[in-house]
Design an enzyme around this catalytic site. Structure first.
Site, short mmCIF file in Angstrom:
data_model
loop_
_atom_site.label_atom_id
_atom_site.label_comp_id
_atom_site.label_asym_id
_atom_site.label_seq_id
_atom_site.Cartn_x
_atom_site.Cartn_y
_atom_site.Cartn_z
N GLU A 35 36.78 53.14 44.68
CA GLU A 35 37.93 52.74 44.22
C GLU A 35 39.07 53.56 44.12
OE1 GLU A 35 37.31 50.87 40.30
OE2 GLU A 35 39.27 50.09 40.13
N ASP B 263 47.23 49.57 35.61
CA ASP B 263 46.97 49.09 34.27
C ASP B 263 47.20 50.17 33.46
OD1 ASP B 263 45.99 47.27 36.03
OD2 ASP B 263 44.04 47.35 35.15
C1 DGY Z 1 40.51 45.64 35.30
O1 DGY Z 1 39.94 44.54 34.43
O2 DGY Z 1 40.66 46.80 35.11
C2 DGY Z 1 41.74 45.10 36.18
O3 DGY Z 1 42.37 46.12 36.73
C3 DGY Z 1 42.69 43.82 35.49
O4 DGY Z 1 43.20 43.47 36.68
#
Ligand code: DGY
Length: 427
Positions: free
Chosen positions: A396, A172
């Site tokens: 994560e 992201d």
């Molecule tokens: C988040 O909300 O951070 C996710 O990675 C979007 O898919």
């Protein structure tokens, strides 16, 4: 293999099981995520094969069809599928404008790992008959999804698909999106982020990022989810090297699966796409970083950032020699492949996709290097990953210098990566 970690990894998947699908982690991500699902399935495969196949079947139950929104987006496999309500995440099911769907989803996609993971699962399956029946059932959906990528995201057949939202990349907040995202207007509507209820702000994207991704989410709804309108109106359009690599590998694997199950025409169709992409990808090479990078599809400029996405090119089978870049990156940090090279000015060790190590990306890079004949380098990454799992468990992501766990805890795809890669055949 470490029996305690194996047991712990299985417990993480079982605790995150919501009946047919696995949430990435409680609170922060309470729904089924697209590329997470296929990695989770690899992990389930090590101790519960029916559950592994069910993970992918459940994901594909949300595939958009000809009946949805005029049919132009048939084959879209959304990045989030909202099987059950939860209020700990923004943007949840009511935010996307997809209320007319039988099963509510987001309106964007994510890296299409699935055909590759399905092929790996088929190769490892103990119950051959069940695996073959599952793959036969999944093939039409896999083909529809790959066709969606090529039809709606590369209508001119350039060979390089484009993404319309940073969340589609799965990476992201990568610094590669900074320049194209800066041209996107900030939303003016009120909303409340929920991610900061769960994770420290130093590990998450800034507010300026959210203001723009919310704008892009709303723009899809305004375009009626019509792919042509979305391309015409799209303020953010990128040839993401990560998606290009993952789609390329998956289309190769899908061609093999299609041929194996008797669909020679589909196999040839996928091979044609693979060849087109192979010819086009040379344009993404960065002389500065000695690896392929992403490109702004609206301006044609290379987004010249040394991110781990380009190091998936061995896994894609593109034939670039990325071993020197991987080696240089590994020499800069202690634990695996940093999502952004430490020597890059944009490096930010704990922040989402601007520095941290993701274990499933280590797996894919290592796998690609092994296939390219770089066994020593592949093993170096695997060994770094093993040290990370043993030091910090199943987070994560991880700090590339200290190895400390970051982001969400008890994270499904991290546990699944351990089961598949480090515990693997030994169970
Ligand atoms: C988040 O909300 O951070 C996710 O990675 C979007 O898919």
């Amino acid at each position: 293999m470490n029996p305690t970690l194996v047991q712990r990894a299985q417990q993480v998947l079982c605790a995150n099981d919501r009946g047919g699908y696995t949430i990435p982690t409680a609170g922060l991500y309470p729904f089924q995520w697209n590329w997470d699902a296929s990695v989770c399935a690899l992990g389930w495969m090590q101790f519960d094969e029916p559950r592994a196949w069910l993970e992918i079947q459940t994901l594909f139950s949300g595939l958009w069809t000809e009946r949805d929104y005029g049919g132009g987006s048939a084959g879209l496999l959304a990045h989030i599928t909202f099987h059950q309500p939860a209020d700990s995440y923004f943007p949840g099911p009511d935010e996307w404008g997809t209320q007319a769907l039988a099963l509510r989803t987001s309106s964007i996609s994510q890296p299409p790992l699935h055909a590759t993971m399905v092929r790996w699962m088929l190769e490892r399956a103990q119950d051959r008959a069940a695996a073959e029946s599952a793959v036969r059932g999944l093939l039409p959906g896999l083909l529809a999804h790959h066709r969606w990528w090529y039809r709606t995201r590369d209508p001119e057949g350039s060979g390089l698909v484009r993404i319309l939202h940073p969340w589609e990349t799965g990476m992201d907040n990568s610094p590669a999106w900074d320049a194209p995202l800066a041209r996107v207007p900030a939303t003016t509507r009120a909303y409340r982020r929920r991610d900061l209820d769960h994770v420290d702000a130093s590990m998450r994207p800034p507010q300026s990022f959210y203001d723009r991704v919310v704008y892009l989410m709303d723009a899809n709804r305004e375009a009626g989810f019509d792919p042509q309108h979305m391309l015409e109106a799209g303020r953010f359009q990128v040839n993401d090297i990560g998606i290009v690599c993952i789609l390329q590998r998956a289309s190769r694997d899908l061609a093999v699966l299609a041929a194996r199950f008797g669909d020679e025409a589909a196999a040839a169709e996928m091979q044609g796409q693979v060849q087109r992409t192979q010819r086009a990808v040379a344009a993404l090479w960065s002389d500065r970083w000695q690896q392929p990078v992403s490109r702004d599809a609206l301006t044609g400029e290379l987004l010249d950032q040394p991110t781990s996405a380009g190091l998936l090119s061995a896994y894609a089978g593109f034939g670039f020699d990325i071993a020197p870049a991987v080696r240089a990156g590994l020499d800069e940090t202690a634990y695996g492949v940093a999502s952004t090279r430490r020597s890059a000015p944009t490096y930010d060790a704990p922040r989402y996709w601007r520095g941290p190590v993701w274990q499933h990306i280590n797996l894919l890079i290592s796998q690609g290097l092994a296939e390219q004949g770089q066994a020593v380098l592949a093993e170096r990454i695997r060994e770094n990953s093993r040290r990370l799992f043993e030091r910090s468990g199943f987070h994560e992501y991880y700090h590339p210098e200290t190895g400390s766990g970051l982001g969400g805890r008890d994270f499904s795809w991290t546990a699944a990566t351990y089961l598949h890669w480090l515990a693997g055949q030994a169970i």
